[in-house]
Design a protein around this motif. Sequence first.
Motif, PDB file in Angstrom:
ATOM      1  N   ALA A 128     -13.150 -17.563  -4.018  1.00  6.62           N
ATOM      2  CA  ALA A 128     -12.195 -18.367  -3.237  1.00  6.62           C
ATOM      3  C   ALA A 128     -12.146 -17.912  -1.896  1.00  6.62           C
ATOM      4  N   ARG A 129     -12.706 -16.730  -1.639  1.00  6.17           N
ATOM      5  CA  ARG A 129     -12.826 -16.433  -0.122  1.00  6.17           C
ATOM      6  C   ARG A 129     -13.791 -15.346  -0.139  1.00  6.17           C
ATOM      7  N   THR A 130     -14.406 -14.809   1.050  1.00  2.00           N
ATOM      8  CA  THR A 130     -15.288 -13.715   1.084  1.00  2.00           C
ATOM      9  C   THR A 130     -14.709 -12.328   1.569  1.00  2.00           C
ATOM     10  N   ARG A 131     -13.569 -12.403   1.859  1.00  3.74           N
ATOM     11  CA  ARG A 131     -12.772 -11.001   2.479  1.00  3.74           C
ATOM     12  C   ARG A 131     -11.420 -11.169   2.244  1.00  3.74           C
ATOM     13  N   LEU A 132     -10.808  -9.991   1.936  1.00  4.15           N
ATOM     14  CA  LEU A 132      -9.440  -9.808   1.558  1.00  4.15           C
ATOM     15  C   LEU A 132      -8.620  -8.827   2.560  1.00  4.15           C
ATOM     16  N   PRO A 133      -7.301  -8.936   2.752  1.00  2.00           N
ATOM     17  CA  PRO A 133      -6.522  -8.152   3.416  1.00  2.00           C
ATOM     18  C   PRO A 133      -6.464  -6.901   2.650  1.00  2.00           C
ATOM     19  N   VAL A 134      -6.887  -5.778   3.406  1.00  2.00           N
ATOM     20  CA  VAL A 134      -6.951  -4.462   2.585  1.00  2.00           C
ATOM     21  C   VAL A 134      -5.848  -3.479   3.154  1.00  2.00           C
ATOM     22  N   TYR A 135      -5.235  -2.691   2.397  1.00  2.00           N
ATOM     23  CA  TYR A 135      -4.393  -1.602   2.562  1.00  2.00           C
ATOM     24  C   TYR A 135      -4.669  -0.114   2.318  1.00  2.00           C
ATOM     25  N   ALA A 136      -4.694   0.704   3.477  1.00  2.00           N
ATOM     26  CA  ALA A 136      -4.982   2.100   3.122  1.00  2.00           C
ATOM     27  C   ALA A 136      -3.887   2.770   1.841  1.00  2.00           C
ATOM     28  N   SER A 137      -4.629   3.163   0.987  1.00  2.00           N
ATOM     29  CA  SER A 137      -3.491   4.010   0.048  1.00  2.00           C
ATOM     30  C   SER A 137      -3.966   5.610  -0.406  1.00  2.00           C
ATOM     31  N   GLY A 138      -5.038   5.917   0.311  1.00  2.00           N
ATOM     32  CA  GLY A 138      -5.375   7.522   0.097  1.00  2.00           C
ATOM     33  C   GLY A 138      -4.673   8.349   1.116  1.00  2.00           C
ATOM     34  N   PRO A 306     -14.715  -7.761  -5.360  1.00  2.00           N
ATOM     35  CA  PRO A 306     -15.273  -9.036  -5.869  1.00  2.00           C
ATOM     36  C   PRO A 306     -14.207  -9.951  -6.737  1.00  2.00           C
ATOM     37  N   LEU A 307     -13.204  -9.402  -7.548  1.00  2.00           N
ATOM     38  CA  LEU A 307     -12.479  -9.983  -8.475  1.00  2.00           C
ATOM     39  C   LEU A 307     -11.474 -10.509  -7.809  1.00  2.00           C
ATOM     40  N   LEU A 308     -10.728  -9.957  -6.825  1.00  2.00           N
ATOM     41  CA  LEU A 308      -9.530 -10.661  -6.089  1.00  2.00           C
ATOM     42  C   LEU A 308     -10.191 -11.619  -5.359  1.00  2.00           C
ATOM     43  N   ALA A 309     -11.368 -11.681  -4.609  1.00  2.00           N
ATOM     44  CA  ALA A 309     -11.988 -12.489  -3.860  1.00  2.00           C
ATOM     45  C   ALA A 309     -12.337 -13.894  -4.646  1.00  2.00           C
ATOM     46  N   GLY A 310     -12.521 -13.856  -5.999  1.00  2.00           N
ATOM     47  CA  GLY A 310     -12.490 -14.804  -6.920  1.00  2.00           C
ATOM     48  C   GLY A 310     -11.412 -15.388  -7.467  1.00  2.00           C
ATOM     49  N   LEU A 311     -10.163 -15.102  -7.146  1.00  2.00           N
ATOM     50  CA  LEU A 311      -9.128 -15.470  -7.684  1.00  2.00           C
ATOM     51  C   LEU A 311      -8.113 -16.272  -6.505  1.00  2.00           C
ATOM     52  N   ASN A 312      -7.814 -17.430  -6.927  1.00  2.00           N
ATOM     53  CA  ASN A 312      -6.929 -18.133  -5.691  1.00  2.00           C
ATOM     54  C   ASN A 312      -5.621 -17.547  -5.506  1.00  2.00           C
ATOM     55  N   ALA A 313      -4.811 -16.857  -6.353  1.00  2.00           N
ATOM     56  CA  ALA A 313      -3.778 -16.025  -6.034  1.00  2.00           C
ATOM     57  C   ALA A 313      -4.200 -14.704  -5.495  1.00  2.00           C
ATOM     58  N   GLY A 314      -5.439 -14.329  -5.093  1.00  2.00           N
ATOM     59  CA  GLY A 314      -5.947 -12.973  -4.618  1.00  2.00           C
ATOM     60  C   GLY A 314      -4.972 -12.513  -3.271  1.00  2.00           C
ATOM     61  N   TYR A 315      -4.569 -11.288  -3.392  1.00  2.00           N
ATOM     62  CA  TYR A 315      -3.750 -10.876  -2.171  1.00  2.00           C
ATOM     63  C   TYR A 315      -4.254  -9.495  -1.677  1.00  2.00           C
ATOM     64  N   TYR A 316      -3.452  -8.590  -1.184  1.00  2.00           N
ATOM     65  CA  TYR A 316      -3.947  -7.354  -0.777  1.00  2.00           C
ATOM     66  C   TYR A 316      -4.897  -6.353  -1.746  1.00  2.00           C
ATOM     67  N   LEU A 317      -6.035  -6.025  -1.242  1.00  2.00           N
ATOM     68  CA  LEU A 317      -6.801  -4.888  -1.880  1.00  2.00           C
ATOM     69  C   LEU A 317      -6.423  -3.520  -1.782  1.00  2.00           C
ATOM     70  N   GLU A 318      -6.193  -2.964  -2.816  1.00  2.00           N
ATOM     71  CA  GLU A 318      -5.751  -1.470  -2.591  1.00  2.00           C
ATOM     72  C   GLU A 318      -6.895  -0.659  -2.171  1.00  2.00           C
ATOM     73  N   HIS A 319      -6.920   0.100  -1.256  1.00  2.00           N
ATOM     74  CA  HIS A 319      -8.127   0.957  -0.809  1.00  2.00           C
ATOM     75  C   HIS A 319      -7.791   2.465  -1.111  1.00  2.00           C
ATOM     76  N   MET A 320      -8.334   2.833  -2.083  1.00  2.00           N
ATOM     77  CA  MET A 320      -8.285   4.420  -2.557  1.00  2.00           C
ATOM     78  C   MET A 320      -9.673   4.679  -2.609  1.00  2.00           C
ATOM     79  N   PRO A 321      -9.954   5.725  -1.645  1.00  2.00           N
ATOM     80  CA  PRO A 321     -11.338   6.387  -1.563  1.00  2.00           C
ATOM     81  C   PRO A 321     -11.988   6.960  -2.523  1.00  2.00           C
TER      82      PRO A 321
END
Length: 361
Positions: A128-138, A306-321
């Motif tokens: 549904a998109r090729t990039r997602l807003p990401v937040y730092a969680s680490g 990739p999973l959230l990018a494939g979802l119409n409801a996809g929102y923030y990606l958690e970034h845990m390194p």
Amino acid sequence: MKITRLRTQIVVLPIDPPILSAIFEIRSTCAVLCFLETEQGLVGEGLVHAINGVRIGLLHEAVRSMEPLVLGLDPRNGGSLNARAWTALNFFGTEGLQMQALAGLDMALWDLRGKAAGLNVAHLIGAARTRLPVYASGGLWLSSSIDELQREAETFLRQGFRAMKVRVGPGNPNAMVERVRAVREAIGPNVGLMVDANQQLTVPEAIRLGRMMEELSLTWFEEPVPYHHHEGEATIAAALDTPLASGETVHSHRGILRMLQAKAADVLMPDVQRMGGPTEFLKAGALCEAFSVPISSHLFTEMSLPLLAGLNAGYYLEHMPWFSELYGRAIEPDAEGFAVVPDAPGWGVSFDPAAIERLAA
Ligand code: SMN
Ligand code: MG
């Protein structure tokens, strides 16, 4: 194409210095790497983990016990594992350890399907998109002083993050608000800020703390009360303007459905391991879309992207390194603070053999 073998390897990822959330001190995480081998030579990769390595032997044994469910399977029919799991796992049930072990195999199956098709999982689903807003969680743990919180927040900004998450816990709410305010002051008004209480508050405590934080324009207030208390979550969500996020601790799309039906959260954030793998995560995503609730992720940054990018409801990606050392690369935000889906097939990232050797248990 046929799966001929499940290979597993346990690795230990130290977290040094240890970090503190309201629920755990975290000194390491221990992962079971899952490799599904095929007669054609393609290998699918997945991983499941246990914080501080607790019961990693059981998790490993549960993964190993499921090898017969995938032997001889054509990965293009990977959905049949999920379909059969509901009967195959029935005796011990479809929550907890068994679902988390199933996730390792299902992740490796999706990687194989992508590799067989020459497509990233996002494109395999039909991104549904090729990039997602990401937040730092680490970072921004309870173990940090106020000064450290502000320095960590500035580091996240320098790394290109446009959102980040700070942890709170029980105890003096004024002290907790002071910590969150210190981060807000360090990042300014236009950077996203999430707050996670890791289930350690009561409903009245959460409403009081949530009200005290309303003026800090939080992106969300996460897991304020024990995860199974959906009625309590719904009460808090209704009492606050700040969106409530939850869902990292429930199992399978049915756990997510129960939360949606209970109006337990304004943002759902399933964990691909607790879901039982990508197949269940995607079902959860379709349910979120049906209820007009955005879906975020929990841990597993590399696979959730990739999973959230494939979802119409996809929102923030958690970034845990935590797993980036295993992949030999970290996902970094682009100039606008988004995480970009990689082009490579499958998950788009593969385990680094040198890292596995270094980290092997
Ligand atoms: C969390 C949970 C488990 C391990 C680390 C961090 C936290 C999060 O709840 O949402 O990141
Ligand atoms: Mg959380």
